[in-house]
Enzyme design. Structure first.
Site, PDB file in Angstrom:
ATOM      1  N   GLU A 148       0.833  -1.148   0.012  1.00  0.00           N
ATOM      2  CA  GLU A 148      -0.049  -0.089   0.036  1.00  0.00           C
ATOM      3  C   GLU A 148       0.816   1.268  -0.170  1.00  0.00           C
ATOM      4  O   GLU A 148       1.771   1.259   0.551  1.00  0.00           O
ATOM      5  CB  GLU A 148      -0.968   0.123   1.179  1.00  0.00           C
ATOM      6  CG  GLU A 148      -0.033  -0.125   2.431  1.00  0.00           C
ATOM      7  CD  GLU A 148      -1.069  -0.520   3.580  1.00  0.00           C
ATOM      8  OE1 GLU A 148      -2.052  -0.789   3.153  1.00  0.00           O
ATOM      9  OE2 GLU A 148      -0.455  -0.594   4.572  1.00  0.00           O
TER      10      GLU A 148
ATOM     11  N   CYS B  30       7.095  -7.637   7.538  1.00  0.00           N
ATOM     12  CA  CYS B  30       8.162  -7.026   8.272  1.00  0.00           C
ATOM     13  C   CYS B  30       8.742  -7.915   9.057  1.00  0.00           C
ATOM     14  O   CYS B  30       7.633  -8.590   9.727  1.00  0.00           O
ATOM     15  CB  CYS B  30       7.968  -5.931   8.899  1.00  0.00           C
ATOM     16  SG  CYS B  30       9.428  -4.806   9.559  1.00  0.00           S
TER      17      CYS B  30
ATOM     18  N   CYS C 220       2.592  -3.414  15.917  1.00  0.00           N
ATOM     19  CA  CYS C 220       2.432  -3.026  14.757  1.00  0.00           C
ATOM     20  C   CYS C 220       1.967  -4.302  13.718  1.00  0.00           C
ATOM     21  O   CYS C 220       2.157  -5.354  13.677  1.00  0.00           O
ATOM     22  CB  CYS C 220       3.903  -2.668  14.017  1.00  0.00           C
ATOM     23  SG  CYS C 220       3.799  -2.334  12.385  1.00  0.00           S
TER      24      CYS C 220
ATOM     25  N   CYS D  89       8.239  -5.769  15.938  1.00  0.00           N
ATOM     26  CA  CYS D  89       7.407  -4.711  17.201  1.00  0.00           C
ATOM     27  C   CYS D  89       5.975  -5.083  17.371  1.00  0.00           C
ATOM     28  O   CYS D  89       5.030  -5.367  16.646  1.00  0.00           O
ATOM     29  CB  CYS D  89       7.415  -3.126  16.462  1.00  0.00           C
ATOM     30  SG  CYS D  89       9.198  -2.839  15.627  1.00  0.00           S
TER      31      CYS D  89
ATOM     32  N   CYS E 177       0.109   1.561   9.719  1.00  0.00           N
ATOM     33  CA  CYS E 177       0.684   0.807   8.493  1.00  0.00           C
ATOM     34  C   CYS E 177       0.405  -0.525   8.680  1.00  0.00           C
ATOM     35  O   CYS E 177       0.165  -1.136   9.559  1.00  0.00           O
ATOM     36  CB  CYS E 177       2.204   0.894   9.078  1.00  0.00           C
ATOM     37  SG  CYS E 177       3.255   0.080  10.089  1.00  0.00           S
TER      38      CYS E 177
ATOM     39  N   CYS F 222       3.685   8.431   1.434  1.00  0.00           N
ATOM     40  CA  CYS F 222       4.142   7.257   2.294  1.00  0.00           C
ATOM     41  C   CYS F 222       4.122   5.709   1.496  1.00  0.00           C
ATOM     42  O   CYS F 222       3.092   5.538   1.234  1.00  0.00           O
ATOM     43  CB  CYS F 222       2.920   7.237   3.717  1.00  0.00           C
ATOM     44  SG  CYS F 222       3.643   5.698   4.674  1.00  0.00           S
TER      45      CYS F 222
HETATM   46  N1  SAH Z   1       9.948   0.107   9.628  1.00  0.00           N
HETATM   47  C1  SAH Z   1      10.074   1.434   9.913  1.00  0.00           C
HETATM   48  C2  SAH Z   1       9.161   2.292   8.888  1.00  0.00           C
HETATM   49  C3  SAH Z   1       7.804   1.605   8.718  1.00  0.00           C
HETATM   50  S1  SAH Z   1       6.632   1.902  10.213  1.00  0.00           S
HETATM   51  C4  SAH Z   1      10.004   1.823  11.304  1.00  0.00           C
HETATM   52  O1  SAH Z   1       9.465   1.086  12.165  1.00  0.00           O
HETATM   53  O2  SAH Z   1      10.534   3.182  11.362  1.00  0.00           O
HETATM   54  C5  SAH Z   1       6.189   3.756  10.216  1.00  0.00           C
HETATM   55  C6  SAH Z   1       6.136   4.276  11.663  1.00  0.00           C
HETATM   56  O3  SAH Z   1       4.476   3.787  12.144  1.00  0.00           O
HETATM   57  C7  SAH Z   1       6.959   3.571  12.851  1.00  0.00           C
HETATM   58  O4  SAH Z   1       7.225   4.778  13.523  1.00  0.00           O
HETATM   59  C8  SAH Z   1       6.098   2.562  13.415  1.00  0.00           C
HETATM   60  O5  SAH Z   1       6.509   2.400  14.700  1.00  0.00           O
HETATM   61  C9  SAH Z   1       4.664   3.244  13.355  1.00  0.00           C
HETATM   62  N2  SAH Z   1       3.479   2.280  13.639  1.00  0.00           N
HETATM   63  C10 SAH Z   1       3.516   1.132  13.527  1.00  0.00           C
HETATM   64  N3  SAH Z   1       2.375   0.795  13.969  1.00  0.00           N
HETATM   65  C11 SAH Z   1       1.424   1.860  14.495  1.00  0.00           C
HETATM   66  C12 SAH Z   1       0.238   2.009  14.822  1.00  0.00           C
HETATM   67  N4  SAH Z   1      -0.606   0.938  15.218  1.00  0.00           N
HETATM   68  N5  SAH Z   1       0.112   3.402  15.270  1.00  0.00           N
HETATM   69  C13 SAH Z   1       0.719   4.449  15.101  1.00  0.00           C
HETATM   70  N6  SAH Z   1       1.887   4.444  14.635  1.00  0.00           N
HETATM   71  C14 SAH Z   1       2.254   3.062  14.184  1.00  0.00           C
HETATM   72 FE1  SF4 Z   2       8.637  -3.228  11.074  1.00  0.00          FE
HETATM   73 FE2  SF4 Z   2       6.286  -2.029  12.167  1.00  0.00          FE
HETATM   74 FE3  SF4 Z   2       8.539  -2.492  13.485  1.00  0.00          FE
HETATM   75 FE4  SF4 Z   2       8.353  -0.691  11.646  1.00  0.00          FE
HETATM   76  S1  SF4 Z   2       7.210  -0.512  13.396  1.00  0.00           S
HETATM   77  S2  SF4 Z   2      10.016  -2.055  11.931  1.00  0.00           S
HETATM   78  S3  SF4 Z   2       7.032  -1.970   9.909  1.00  0.00           S
HETATM   79  S4  SF4 Z   2       7.023  -4.046  12.698  1.00  0.00           S
END
Ligand code: SAH
Ligand code: SF4
Length: 369
Positions: A96, A124, A131, A128, A355, A117
């Protein structure tokens, strides 16, 4: 896990690689620029649109390259400001791309700041816990052509909205590499793609308006600091102590704060620009006032900007965003110390803009169909 398309995408070729391929065929030196001009400036959608190329060359291009490796399958527009493109790749994987319009005070939506974006992987591997993108692990890396194609699809969409004028990608304010995936875990493809996005023969978008966000892969941050491209950097910090950070981000075990913070400093010293620390506020996980104080100290020490993001709930996960009062109290501790801080009212919650969520839903629907 590795995807080898039958034909490589043209959007992954640089001027140098395309010139070399064409020279092998005995084509004149100017052809590569001519072809890239059709793709990025004139937005040819088929090889036959490239009317000033000899027919046999068009045939060869068709046999050799995929012109567009991503197909638009769904375009969901939220009531306010977010537009989401769901794209299908050659192996049916879904990614996306999101367009976010942030209205500016006192002017209409048409004068809003516009950010795109983009995603860099399918899924991934970083794990985390909050996420949606990482829930099913990593399916595969995107290749450079698939990353560039997301931006070209945004151009196609804008062209359709304003049929009389080709929209320059430069009319967008920013590109953020913050969609699905960890960009620094797909380093070479991401750098190649952003080189194409930046190049004058490509999409011509200024590197200083591109922000790459990482969960904190230290050796790759140091490598990125040496790239001539000059991207902006954002770090997903989300915890101001190892204790809190490692509960939600497994990457903190390999690269704890004692390694991460010096790498951020090295990057910002090399580039002479502020790095952004992203901090999602999750209730009872990282929203305490002690965390705010620790974050304040880190930000002051690194001279970094802090972006506070109220957590976007993910179906099936237990995490919640703190109350507005609590968010404000957290932000106030930083503001009082004159840390540069934004508390982002997140956009597009109604279309699952966080995301990975739209893709996840479509895959679930597909699986149950
Ligand atoms: N993997 C990279 C970039 C993609 S995630 C990273 O982690 O930085 C982009 C941002 O969205 C990151 O800061 C991530 O922590 C945040 N993110 C992920 N899930 C989220 C959620 N449910 N609510 C708000 N931000 C979120
Ligand atoms: Fe991967 Fe989501 Fe962690 Fe970014 S925040 S590194 S997309 S698992």
């Amino acid at each position: 896990m590795k995807y080898s398309p039958a034909k490589p995408p043209l959007t992954g070729e640089t001027l140098a690689t395309l010139t070399a391929r064409l020279q092998e065929r005995g084509e004149p030196g100017f052809r590569a620029r001519q072809i890239l001009d059709w793709v990025y400036k004139k937005r040819a959608r088929t090889w036959d649109d490239m009317t000033n190329l000899p027919k046999p060359l068009r045939g060869w291009l068709d046999d050799t390259f995929e012109l567009m490796p991503a197909t638009l399958v769904l375009n969901r527009q939220s009531e306010d400001v977010t537009d989401k493109l769901l794209l299908e790749l050659g192996d049916r994987a879904l990614i996306e791309t999101v367009i976010i319009r942030v209205p500016q005070e006192g002017v209409g939506l048409e004068h809003s700041r516009k950010t795109i974006c983009i995603s860099t992987q399918v899924g991934c591997a970083m794990g985390c816990v909050f996420c949606a993108s990482g829930l099913a692990g990593l399916k595969r890396d995107l290749n450079a052509g698939e990353i560039v194609a997301q931006l070209l699809q945004v151009c196609y969409r804008e062209d359709a909205r304003t049929p009389r004028a080709r929209t320059e990608l430069a009319s967008f304010d920013n590109i953020v590499v913050m969609g699905m995936g960890e960009p620094l875990a797909n380093y070479d493809a991401v750098i190649r793609a952003l080189t194409i996005v930046n190049a004058e023969w490509g999409l011509g978008f200024g590197a200083r308006r591109i922000t790459l966000s990482t969960s904190g892969l230290v050796p790759k941050i140091l490598k990125l600091a040496d790239e001539p491209l000059g991207l902006r950097l954002a770090i997903s910090l989300h915890g101001a102590t190892d204790e809190v950070r490692e509960q939600i981000m497994p990457v903190n075990k390999a690269f704890p704060l004692a390694k991460l913070l010096p790498a951020i400093r090295a990057f910002s010293e090399k580039h002479g620009r502020m790095v952004t620390l992203e901090f999602i506020l999750i209730e009872d996980v990282n929203d305490s006032l002690e965390q705010a104080e620790k974050l304040r100290d880190i930000a002051l020490d690194l001279h970094a900007h802090v972006n506070l993001i109220p957590y976007n709930t993910v179906e099936g996960l237990p995490w919640k965003r703190p109350s507005i009062t609590r968010q404000e109290r957290f932000a106030e501790i930083l503001r009082r110390a004159r840390v540069s801080v934004t508390l982002r009212r997140e956009k597009g919650h109604d279309i699952d803009a966080a995301c990975g969520q739209l893709r996840l839903k479509t895959e679930q629907t597909r699986a149950s169909a």
